[in-house]
Design a protein around this motif. Structure first.
Motif, PDB file in Angstrom:
ATOM      1  N   ARG A   1      25.422 -13.234 -38.530  1.00  0.00           N
ATOM      2  CA  ARG A   1      24.955 -14.509 -39.079  1.00  0.00           C
ATOM      3  C   ARG A   1      23.567 -14.890 -38.573  1.00  0.00           C
ATOM      4  O   ARG A   1      23.017 -15.911 -38.984  1.00  0.00           O
ATOM      5  N   LEU A   2      22.998 -14.085 -37.696  1.00  0.00           N
ATOM      6  CA  LEU A   2      21.690 -14.399 -37.131  1.00  0.00           C
ATOM      7  C   LEU A   2      20.604 -13.625 -37.875  1.00  0.00           C
ATOM      8  O   LEU A   2      20.634 -12.400 -37.932  1.00  0.00           O
ATOM      9  N   PRO A   3      19.630 -14.311 -38.465  1.00  0.00           N
ATOM     10  CA  PRO A   3      18.556 -13.620 -39.184  1.00  0.00           C
ATOM     11  C   PRO A   3      17.476 -13.095 -38.241  1.00  0.00           C
ATOM     12  O   PRO A   3      16.322 -13.509 -38.277  1.00  0.00           O
ATOM     13  N   ALA A   4      17.865 -12.186 -37.370  1.00  0.00           N
ATOM     14  CA  ALA A   4      16.944 -11.603 -36.400  1.00  0.00           C
ATOM     15  C   ALA A   4      17.537 -10.297 -35.894  1.00  0.00           C
ATOM     16  O   ALA A   4      18.741 -10.044 -36.039  1.00  0.00           O
ATOM     17  N   ALA A   5      16.692  -9.476 -35.290  1.00  0.00           N
ATOM     18  CA  ALA A   5      17.138  -8.220 -34.693  1.00  0.00           C
ATOM     19  C   ALA A   5      17.543  -8.477 -33.248  1.00  0.00           C
ATOM     20  O   ALA A   5      16.777  -9.056 -32.477  1.00  0.00           O
ATOM     21  N   VAL A   6      18.747  -8.046 -32.882  1.00  0.00           N
ATOM     22  CA  VAL A   6      19.294  -8.303 -31.555  1.00  0.00           C
ATOM     23  C   VAL A   6      19.814  -7.005 -30.958  1.00  0.00           C
ATOM     24  O   VAL A   6      20.476  -6.222 -31.639  1.00  0.00           O
ATOM     25  N   THR A   7      19.506  -6.788 -29.690  1.00  0.00           N
ATOM     26  CA  THR A   7      20.091  -5.686 -28.929  1.00  0.00           C
ATOM     27  C   THR A   7      20.848  -6.271 -27.751  1.00  0.00           C
ATOM     28  O   THR A   7      20.343  -7.163 -27.067  1.00  0.00           O
ATOM     29  N   VAL A   8      22.059  -5.782 -27.521  1.00  0.00           N
ATOM     30  CA  VAL A   8      22.890  -6.229 -26.410  1.00  0.00           C
ATOM     31  C   VAL A   8      23.128  -5.058 -25.460  1.00  0.00           C
ATOM     32  O   VAL A   8      23.522  -3.973 -25.887  1.00  0.00           O
ATOM     33  N   ILE A   9      22.850  -5.272 -24.189  1.00  0.00           N
ATOM     34  CA  ILE A   9      23.131  -4.298 -23.147  1.00  0.00           C
ATOM     35  C   ILE A   9      24.238  -4.886 -22.285  1.00  0.00           C
ATOM     36  O   ILE A   9      24.053  -5.944 -21.670  1.00  0.00           O
TER      37      ILE A   9
ATOM     38  N   GLN B   1      24.130 -17.116 -44.874  1.00  0.00           N
ATOM     39  CA  GLN B   1      23.911 -17.935 -43.685  1.00  0.00           C
ATOM     40  C   GLN B   1      22.460 -18.384 -43.669  1.00  0.00           C
ATOM     41  O   GLN B   1      21.538 -17.561 -43.717  1.00  0.00           O
ATOM     42  N   LEU B   2      22.251 -19.696 -43.637  1.00  0.00           N
ATOM     43  CA  LEU B   2      20.914 -20.261 -43.536  1.00  0.00           C
ATOM     44  C   LEU B   2      20.786 -20.997 -42.219  1.00  0.00           C
ATOM     45  O   LEU B   2      21.675 -21.758 -41.830  1.00  0.00           O
TER      46      LEU B   2
ATOM     47  N   TRP C   1      17.423 -16.448 -43.217  1.00  0.00           N
ATOM     48  CA  TRP C   1      18.536 -16.237 -44.142  1.00  0.00           C
ATOM     49  C   TRP C   1      19.150 -14.872 -43.874  1.00  0.00           C
ATOM     50  O   TRP C   1      18.432 -13.899 -43.608  1.00  0.00           O
ATOM     51  N   SER C   2      20.475 -14.797 -43.917  1.00  0.00           N
ATOM     52  CA  SER C   2      21.162 -13.510 -43.787  1.00  0.00           C
ATOM     53  C   SER C   2      22.340 -13.472 -44.754  1.00  0.00           C
ATOM     54  O   SER C   2      22.899 -14.509 -45.136  1.00  0.00           O
ATOM     55  N   TYR C   3      22.733 -12.251 -45.134  1.00  0.00           N
ATOM     56  CA  TYR C   3      23.790 -12.084 -46.131  1.00  0.00           C
ATOM     57  C   TYR C   3      24.444 -10.719 -45.936  1.00  0.00           C
ATOM     58  O   TYR C   3      23.764  -9.712 -45.705  1.00  0.00           O
ATOM     59  N   ILE C   4      25.763 -10.690 -46.019  1.00  0.00           N
ATOM     60  CA  ILE C   4      26.502  -9.433 -45.980  1.00  0.00           C
ATOM     61  C   ILE C   4      26.867  -9.052 -47.410  1.00  0.00           C
ATOM     62  O   ILE C   4      27.628  -9.762 -48.084  1.00  0.00           O
ATOM     63  N   TRP C   5      26.331  -7.929 -47.864  1.00  0.00           N
ATOM     64  CA  TRP C   5      26.505  -7.489 -49.257  1.00  0.00           C
ATOM     65  C   TRP C   5      27.647  -6.487 -49.327  1.00  0.00           C
ATOM     66  O   TRP C   5      27.606  -5.433 -48.699  1.00  0.00           O
TER      67      TRP C   5
ATOM     68  N   ALA D   1      16.084 -12.170 -43.631  1.00  0.00           N
ATOM     69  CA  ALA D   1      14.646 -12.435 -43.639  1.00  0.00           C
ATOM     70  C   ALA D   1      14.414 -13.707 -42.841  1.00  0.00           C
ATOM     71  O   ALA D   1      15.260 -14.604 -42.810  1.00  0.00           O
ATOM     72  N   SER D   2      13.248 -13.792 -42.193  1.00  0.00           N
ATOM     73  CA  SER D   2      12.974 -14.967 -41.366  1.00  0.00           C
ATOM     74  C   SER D   2      11.475 -15.207 -41.260  1.00  0.00           C
ATOM     75  O   SER D   2      10.657 -14.302 -41.467  1.00  0.00           O
TER      76      SER D   2
END
Length: 606
Positions: A41-49, A364-365, A387-391, A399-400
């Motif tokens: 749901r987050l319109p961004a690139a995330v890495t988790v360690i 998700q907005l 904005w994010s969307y699962i297709w 996109a952000s």
């Protein structure tokens, strides 16, 4: 609202990942929105360690852990405990906001966080969110946010751990910890000791100010961490935490070659539900960055101590399940104490922020805005929308757009005979688009971005060599990055690649100390009680100065790791780093490690 506290617990615990990769859809993260939210749901690139990643990669330092993560460029000035640059998506080290348990850290004098002194042994989880986040966190979050979470207790009766590591360069590390839960009280505490004879930090340099100190530059660090919390109701929690590191680092220099450092973060928080679906929280904290510097003769040379006191009040309101409203106030006071008399030694900042999110039909907005009132500069407004969307439950699109800013440091503003109090904040706006897909045995992600930065600060000298910082530079950074992960037949593989174009638009040159191309490839295989793995890290050449006249060559290194689980309590691990003994640098004239070997022992009570 108890679910919110469950989400927060998940955010602290993390999910298993065999190698470092982009966050999976189901993971709960908090950094991108300041509230727990699913990664998709987050319109961004995330890495988790997570903690398991840290242990399996067998790293000796936080900079080593961050190497190979897409979008991060790590430069080190010669070994353990030495000055480290962490550049996120081609921005400066000062443009990366670093948080420890939601507390802003870093030197107010220099404007950077000392990654080199934060020991991985005390870290439970790291969330890396790329892209501007000033609309939620304020200054510094221009390139992104690196959020470090300390260890947290859970699971009933006490659990004990002991880790011991030794190897090349006369390096030793011992860490002991205990964690657990008693009724509604959870706790975690650990102490870590690290000592290394080190390597010769720097090669001899010519000229009247050249450095020639062919000796080993050692490093020692004693760190401790405590975190405890009490759930006084189904929807109320109080928590206290501290992380502290102190020691000595040696380096090569004509005027100073040793520093005694102290890094500390301490704070407490209170969260509860006044009514219904409204959660309010209050956090009070202080971050300290202290350094005493000594000349080669052993005489005291200088002292720089900074303190950042912070108070944050945040409110999260759930509206009809599909809507979320977040708003609050941040207050921060920065102070500098030094053997040098600054023109001004303190300033404060008040930030008011708000965020609104809606989830409808898979879309998700998120929109956020923040206004900061700085005692020196006045007001600064930043915003972001995504904005994010699962297709078809298969492909995630997002996109952000966002704006960000960075206030000048105390050194740039008020250092005697150098500072310029007329400096303006550095500003930027950024666009990003991404695609990602996660399946049972493989996943992939790709994103493209562009950052336009203005009023960047550079040091300008006149004909009489009188130098001062000025807002004179504009820059544009564009890039493409992505990951591919595969799990098949007991093998776990992860490929991360990046192409970066960081241009100084004022001069037309490439921004210094940025590699345009970067690749990392991780491979692991479980064989019963054995696990074997390896990593290939390759980076292109970079320029070491703004004029692009000093080039630092690219390099490729290979690391091998092995693990043997004697039983459910005891594990032996071994690592052979830089297998082919590659001779390379990330900063001109500063040495990097040659081939090295480490053996470690790990005990867990359960």
């Amino acid at each position: 609202m108890k679910n919110a506290f469950v989400c927060a617990l998940l955010a602290g615990a993390g999910l298993y990942a065999p190698v470092i990769q982009a966050a999976t859809y189901e993971e709960i993260i908090v950094t991108g929105t300041r509230v727990p939210i699913e990664a998709d749901r987050l319109p961004a690139a995330v890495t988790v360690i997570n903690r398991q990643d840290i242990e399996e990669l067998q790293v000796n330092s936080l900079p080593e852990l961050l190497q190979g993560v897409a979008g991060i460029d790590v430069t080190v000035s010669g070994g353990y405990g030495k000055t480290t640059g962490i550049r996120l998506r081609g921005t400066e080290s000062q443009h990366v906001l670093v948080l420890v348990d939601s507390v802003r850290i870093g030197s107010a004098a220099l404007g950077i966080a000392t990654f080199e002194h934060l020991q991985p042994a005390l870290i439970e989880r790291i969330e890396i969110v790329r892209g501007p986040r000033s609309s939620l966190w304020g200054s510094e979050a221009l390139g992104g946010v690196i959020h470090i979470f300390t260890r947290r207790g859970s699971g009933g009766k006490p659990r004990f751990s002991l880790d011991a590591r030794g190897g090349s360069f006369d390096t030793f590390e011992v860490t002991g910890g205990v964690s657990g839960e008693y009724r509604d009280l959870d706790y975690s505490a650990a102490v870590s000791w690290f000592d290394s004879r080190g390597i010769d930090t720097r090669r001899p340099t010519p000229g009247p100010f050249g450095v020639d100190q062919p000796d080993k530059d050692g490093y020692d660090n004693i760190s401790m961490q405590f975190r405890g919390g009490y759930d006084f109701s189904d929807s109320g929690r109080i928590e206290a935490f501290i992380m502290r590191a102190e020691g000595t680092t040696q380096f090569d220099g004509n005027f100073q070659d040793e520093t005694d450092f102290l890094q500390q973060v301490v704070g407490g928080s209170l969260a509860f539900n006044p009514v219904g679906d409204w959660t309010t929280s209050l956090r009070l904290s202080e971050a300290r960055d202290e350094a005493d510097n000594y000349a080669p003769s052993g005489d005291f040379s200088s002292r720089f101590d900074t303190r950042r006191r912070q108070l944050s009040w945040q409110n999260d309101v759930s509206l009809f399940e599909a809507h979320l409203l977040t708003f609050g106030v941040d207050y921060r006071e920065d102070k500098v104490g030094s053997s040098t008399d600054y023109v001004r030694s303190s300033r404060d900042n008040t930030g008011i922020f708000g965020q609104y999110g809606i989830n409808f039909h898979g879309h998700q907005l998120l929109a956020s805005v923040r206004w900061d009132d700085d005692e020196v500069f006045g007001g600064e407004t930043t915003g972001g929308v995504g904005w994010s969307y699962i297709w078809h439950d298969a492909v995630r699109l997002y996109a952000s757009y966002g704006t960000a800013y960075k206030t000048p440091t105390f050194n740039e503003l008020f250092f005697p005979f150098f500072g310029n109090p007329e400096l303006r904040p550095e500003t930027a706006e950024a666009w990003e688009m991404g695609l990602a897909s996660q399946h049972e045995r493989f996943g992939w992600s790709i994103r493209a971005y562009r950052i336009d930065a203005e009023d960047l600060i550079a040091t300008v000298c006149d004909q009489f060599f009188n130098c001062a910082p000025e807002n004179v530079t504009e820059a544009q950074v564009s890039g493409v990055e992505g990951e591919l992960s595969v799990q098949w037949g007991g093998w776990n593989a992860m490929l991360a690649m990046e192409y970066l174009d960081p241009e100084n638009e004022t001069s037309g040159n490439r921004l210094p100390r940025r590699a345009k191309k970067r690749l990392s490839f991780d491979l692991r295989r479980d064989l019963g009680r054995f696990t074997v793995g390896g990593r290939l890290l390759a980076e292109g050449e970079r320029f070491d100065n703004a004029d692009n006249t000093i080039k630092v060559g690219g390099f490729a290194t290979v690391d091998l790791t092995g693990e043997y689980r004697l039983n459910k309590h005891l594990t032996l691990r071994a690592k052979l780093a830089n297998l082919f003994d590659e001779e390379y640098q990330t900063i001109n004239t500063y040495n990097s490690f040659d081939r090295n070997f480490f053996l470690s022992f790990h005990y867990r009570s359960r």
